[in-house]
Design a protein around this motif. Structure first.
Motif, PDB file in Angstrom:
ATOM      1  N   LEU A 188       0.825  -1.205   0.000  1.00 16.39           N
ATOM      2  CA  LEU A 188       0.000   0.000   0.000  1.00 16.39           C
ATOM      3  C   LEU A 188       0.863   1.261   0.000  1.00 16.39           C
ATOM      4  CD1 LEU A 188      -2.803   1.302   0.159  1.00 16.39           C
ATOM      5  CD2 LEU A 188      -2.661   1.095   2.662  1.00 16.39           C
ATOM      6  N   ILE A 189       1.942   1.255   0.785  1.00 17.25           N
ATOM      7  CA  ILE A 189       2.843   2.410   0.819  1.00 17.25           C
ATOM      8  C   ILE A 189       3.504   2.613  -0.541  1.00 17.25           C
ATOM      9  CG2 ILE A 189       4.910   3.391   1.889  1.00 17.25           C
ATOM     10  CD1 ILE A 189       4.181   1.855   4.437  1.00 17.25           C
ATOM     11  N   ASN A 190       3.903   1.516  -1.183  1.00 17.04           N
ATOM     12  CA  ASN A 190       4.474   1.612  -2.525  1.00 17.04           C
ATOM     13  C   ASN A 190       3.456   2.156  -3.519  1.00 17.04           C
ATOM     14  OD1 ASN A 190       7.372   0.200  -3.099  1.00 17.04           O
ATOM     15  ND2 ASN A 190       6.404  -0.723  -1.312  1.00 17.04           N
ATOM     16  N   TYR A 191       2.236   1.695  -3.409  1.00 14.91           N
ATOM     17  CA  TYR A 191       1.155   2.137  -4.300  1.00 14.91           C
ATOM     18  C   TYR A 191       0.921   3.643  -4.153  1.00 14.91           C
ATOM     19  CZ  TYR A 191      -3.528   2.542  -6.315  1.00 14.91           C
ATOM     20  OH  TYR A 191      -4.624   2.926  -7.061  1.00 14.91           O
ATOM     21  N   ILE A 192       0.867   4.123  -2.915  1.00 19.33           N
ATOM     22  CA  ILE A 192       0.673   5.550  -2.654  1.00 19.33           C
ATOM     23  C   ILE A 192       1.848   6.354  -3.204  1.00 19.33           C
ATOM     24  CG2 ILE A 192       0.502   7.298  -0.836  1.00 19.33           C
ATOM     25  CD1 ILE A 192      -0.984   5.192   0.849  1.00 19.33           C
ATOM     26  N   SER A 193       3.068   5.807  -3.033  1.00 19.10           N
ATOM     27  CA  SER A 193       4.266   6.491  -3.513  1.00 19.10           C
ATOM     28  C   SER A 193       4.227   6.666  -5.031  1.00 19.10           C
ATOM     29  CB  SER A 193       5.514   5.708  -3.100  1.00 19.10           C
ATOM     30  OG  SER A 193       6.685   6.343  -3.562  1.00 19.10           O
ATOM     31  N   VAL A 194       3.843   5.598  -5.736  1.00 26.90           N
ATOM     32  CA  VAL A 194       3.725   5.686  -7.195  1.00 26.90           C
ATOM     33  C   VAL A 194       2.628   6.673  -7.579  1.00 26.90           C
ATOM     34  CG1 VAL A 194       3.132   4.403  -9.291  1.00 26.90           C
ATOM     35  CG2 VAL A 194       4.612   3.356  -7.569  1.00 26.90           C
ATOM     36  N   PHE A 195       1.522   6.638  -6.848  1.00 21.97           N
ATOM     37  CA  PHE A 195       0.407   7.559  -7.102  1.00 21.97           C
ATOM     38  C   PHE A 195       0.845   9.018  -6.946  1.00 21.97           C
ATOM     39  CE2 PHE A 195      -3.134  10.125  -5.460  1.00 21.97           C
ATOM     40  CZ  PHE A 195      -4.040   9.998  -6.505  1.00 21.97           C
ATOM     41  N   LEU A 196       1.715   9.276  -5.965  1.00 21.21           N
ATOM     42  CA  LEU A 196       2.197  10.635  -5.717  1.00 21.21           C
ATOM     43  C   LEU A 196       3.294  11.058  -6.688  1.00 21.21           C
ATOM     44  CD1 LEU A 196       2.267  10.649  -1.798  1.00 21.21           C
ATOM     45  CD2 LEU A 196       0.572  11.723  -3.305  1.00 21.21           C
ATOM     46  N   GLY A 197       3.796  10.108  -7.478  1.00 20.73           N
ATOM     47  CA  GLY A 197       4.749  10.440  -8.526  1.00 20.73           C
ATOM     48  C   GLY A 197       6.214  10.376  -8.137  1.00 20.73           C
ATOM     49  N   ASN A 222      10.613   4.547   2.079  1.00 23.95           N
ATOM     50  CA  ASN A 222      11.581   4.432   3.177  1.00 23.95           C
ATOM     51  C   ASN A 222      11.291   5.420   4.298  1.00 23.95           C
ATOM     52  OD1 ASN A 222      12.955   2.386   1.890  1.00 23.95           O
ATOM     53  ND2 ASN A 222      14.467   3.744   0.961  1.00 23.95           N
ATOM     54  N   SER A 223      10.886   6.629   3.939  1.00 24.48           N
ATOM     55  CA  SER A 223      10.626   7.639   4.962  1.00 24.48           C
ATOM     56  C   SER A 223       9.394   7.294   5.798  1.00 24.48           C
ATOM     57  CB  SER A 223      10.467   9.025   4.330  1.00 24.48           C
ATOM     58  OG  SER A 223       9.368   9.058   3.436  1.00 24.48           O
TER      59      SER A 223
END
Length: 200
Positions: A78-87, A95-96
């Motif tokens: 989910l964190i990876n998905y959000i990160s990709v969504f945020l660009g 990591n943060s």
């Protein structure tokens, strides 16, 4: 390499002073944990699993969809998905966020210590330098387990269950924590009461 020694010697020095004497020392402790957050969360090409996590992130970027969350453990996905969504182009956001969870767990765990620096003294050489800097998902699960055991000791069943589910949503290997649920019902035995006394 020098930065590791500087941080370590800083922890050692303040372990002798403690955090309970002056308000400023408590503020310093929180500021130092913020430094650790930056140290863990914004590292670059550091850690045993660094390139594996990068490859996983590239996979998220190439197959971007809600289902990609299930390519790995669900919370990490989910964190990876959000990160990709945020660009974000790499894992700096991932990591943060993981580093933030780790530091928050450490801070809440430290509340029961008269000298909070002693907790960092124990955690820094291996948990922070090796695990947190190298194996992100496992580090988050271990950090959550600190609060899990605290809840077990305080006999908070619902909180323990929530923390357990949160831990296994990073690496499923955290399932071993389920072995400790019986401790919730063993407080009447003198051995467990001794364990609680020793903890505090």
């Amino acid at each position: 390499m020098a930065i590791y020694w500087v941080l370590w010697l800083f922890i050692v020095f303040f372990s002798f002073i403690g955090t309970s004497k002056y308000y400023e020392l408590k503020i310093l402790f929180f500021l130092f944990n913020f430094v650790l957050f930056l140290f863990i969360g914004f590292r670059f090409e550091v850690g045993g699993d660094w390139f594996n996590y990068i490859e996983m992130y590239e996979l998220f970027k190439s197959s971007y969809s809600y289902e990609s969350i299930f390519l790995t453990d669900i919370s990490y996905g989910l964190i990876n998905y959000i990160s990709v969504f945020l660009g974000f182009d790499d894992t700096i956001f991932v990591n943060s966020i993981c580093a933030l969870i780790i530091i928050v767990c450490i801070l809440f765990s430290s509340l029961d210590f008269k000298n909070r620096w002693v907790l960092l003294l124990v955690l820094f050489p291996y948990f922070i330098i090796v695990v947190s800097m190298g194996y992100t998902r496992q580090a988050v699960a271990v950090a959550i387990s600190f609060l899990f055991f605290k809840s077990i000791i305080n006999k908070k069943i619902i909180k323990s269950l929530i923390l357990f589910l949160f831990a296994i949503s990073f690496p499923k290997s955290a399932m071993f924590l389920s072995l400790f649920f019986p401790l919730l019902f063993l407080y009447k035995y003198s051995g467990f009461r001794f364990f609680v006394y020793f903890y505090y």
